[in-house]
Design a protein around this motif. Structure first.
Motif, PDB file in Angstrom:
ATOM      1  N   GLY A 282      36.344  18.019  34.283  1.00  0.00           N
ATOM      2  CA  GLY A 282      36.648  18.916  35.399  1.00  0.00           C
ATOM      3  C   GLY A 282      37.358  18.231  36.539  1.00  0.00           C
ATOM      4  O   GLY A 282      38.232  18.816  37.197  1.00  0.00           O
ATOM      5  N   THR A 283      37.013  16.958  36.779  1.00  0.00           N
ATOM      6  CA  THR A 283      37.669  16.217  37.854  1.00  0.00           C
ATOM      7  C   THR A 283      39.132  15.953  37.525  1.00  0.00           C
ATOM      8  O   THR A 283      40.021  16.168  38.365  1.00  0.00           O
ATOM      9  N   ARG A 292      32.967  21.902  38.443  1.00  0.00           N
ATOM     10  CA  ARG A 292      32.737  20.664  37.682  1.00  0.00           C
ATOM     11  C   ARG A 292      31.256  20.482  37.373  1.00  0.00           C
ATOM     12  O   ARG A 292      30.880  20.129  36.247  1.00  0.00           O
TER      13      ARG A 292
END
Length: 374
Positions: A282-283, A292
């Motif tokens: 997600g980052t 995230r």
């Protein structure tokens, strides 16, 4: 390519020709994990226990590498492999089965593979491990060994911090532009001193569990611990077990918290690795902090519903099947569903039934060109 990753690239819209070929680099020890399941109770001294099931897979750092690869990230692993059958099995499972780049890894002649036997019962697990530290690469070995001073250029790297120890490759990776994500193990020294983690200064994100975070910050609240850690790292993420996870942005002070998904947990092996892999995904994809955390928690929750470490790491197919299932269940909390609405634009259409059932591989022994599975 892994069957858990149906051609989904979470970074597809972000890739450019000048980007590194590697999304995530990591290094460490690969174990052969042998998991016994279906035990009614803990083994009793002086008796023989029979398990109703058994599976085997690469373990140790392979849990994290597999979790990253199954989420569609181009993963490079530097590790030593024994030249025994176990080492060959683990190499093939990671390179051929999961599509992990092992060009930084090497085989050590005469070194036997580390092994962990895990016994799962009553929601708990007992493990027995054996292994010896891999010898350093012989003179003339090409660059690329378990602890490379010159890691490949990558978007991110995952490190496990050890009190009083600095790994030169972490600083090298950070200088090359990699985002460093790190977890930490139990401090056997009992000091719990953040200054004893020299590589913490290279980290973008630090992801301890609640107990570790509170001990390191001398606080009695994991959320307070996260805020204290955010004074040392740009992103502090504290996992709260059954309560979910809490994160603080060190630059802005903004916090996000996502509750855990309630599931029937069969085996927690590798769940922490899966959480980190989901957060890294997600980052790198540029998602908001709460998304995230939600995704990381979801992937970890899916993993504990299966036995084994790397065996249980979910891919996009498993995530899609879960999303399809919860979207059609009556009585769902609309607010809870909205928390995961960001998945709708990411996931493939799936017709697979829920819950999924996956084949559990066991070791095969080659004999005159034939392979038998146990």
């Amino acid at each position: 390519m892994s069957t858990h990753n149906p051609g989904i690239d979470p970074l597809l819209g972000l890739r450019a020709p000048q980007d590194p070929a590697c999304d995530v680099f990591l290094t460490g020890t690969v174990f052969l994990d042998i998991v016994f399941t279906g035990l009614d109770s803990a083994p009793v001294r002086g008796t023989e226990s029979w398990a109703r099931g058994m599976g085997s897979s690469p373990g140790g750092v392979a849990n994290m590498a597999t979790a990253l690869a199954r989420l569609g990230l181009r993963t490079s692993l530097a590790a030593a492999f024994g030249d025994d059958h176990y080492g060959e099995y683990c190499w093939d499972a990671l390179a051929q089965g999961e599509g992990i780049d092992l060009s930084m890894s090497h085989t050590v002649p005469g070194w036997h593979s580390p092994v962990t036997v895990s016994m799962a019962y009553e929601g708990e697990r007992t493990m027995v491990s054996h292994g010896h530290e891999a010898p350093p690469p012989a003179a003339g070995t090409p660059p690329g060994h378990p602890f490379p001073h010159c890691p490949p250029r990558a978007r991110a790297a995952v490190a496990s911090l050890t009190p009083g120890r600095s790994e030169p490759w972490v600083a090298a990776a950070a200088r090359n532009g990699a985002m460093i994500f790190a977890d930490v193990g139990w401090d056997e020294t009992g000091r719990w001193d953040l200054d004893a983690l020299p590589d913490l200064g290279h980290c973008l994100a630090f992801l301890p569990n609640a107990e570790e975070a509170m001990r390191y910050t001398r606080t009695d609240c994991p959320r307070a611990a996260a805020h204290a850690l955010a004074e040392r790292v740009p992103l502090a993420v504290v996992t709260l077990g059954a309560e979910g996870a809490y994160a603080v942005d060190g630059a802005t002070g903004a916090a996000a918290e996502v509750p855990a998904i309630e599931v029937e947990a069969l085996d927690p092996t590798g769940a922490g690795d899966v959480f980190v892999a989901g957060f890294v995904t997600g980052t790198l994809a540029g998602w908001p902090m709460a998304d995230r955390l939600a995704f990381a928690g979801l992937t970890a929750a899916l993993s504990v519903q299966e036995f084994g470490g790397s065996l249980s790491a979910p891919g996009w197919t498993e995530v899609a099947a879960w999303w399809q299932r919860v979207g059609t269940c009556a009585g769902q909390d609309p607010a809870a569903l909205e928390r995961y609405a960001f998945l709708a634009d990411l996931l493939p259409a799936t017709r697979r039934a829920w819950p999924l059932r996956r084949a559990v591989p066991t070791i095969g022994f080659r004999s005159e060109g034939r392979t038998a599975a146990g």
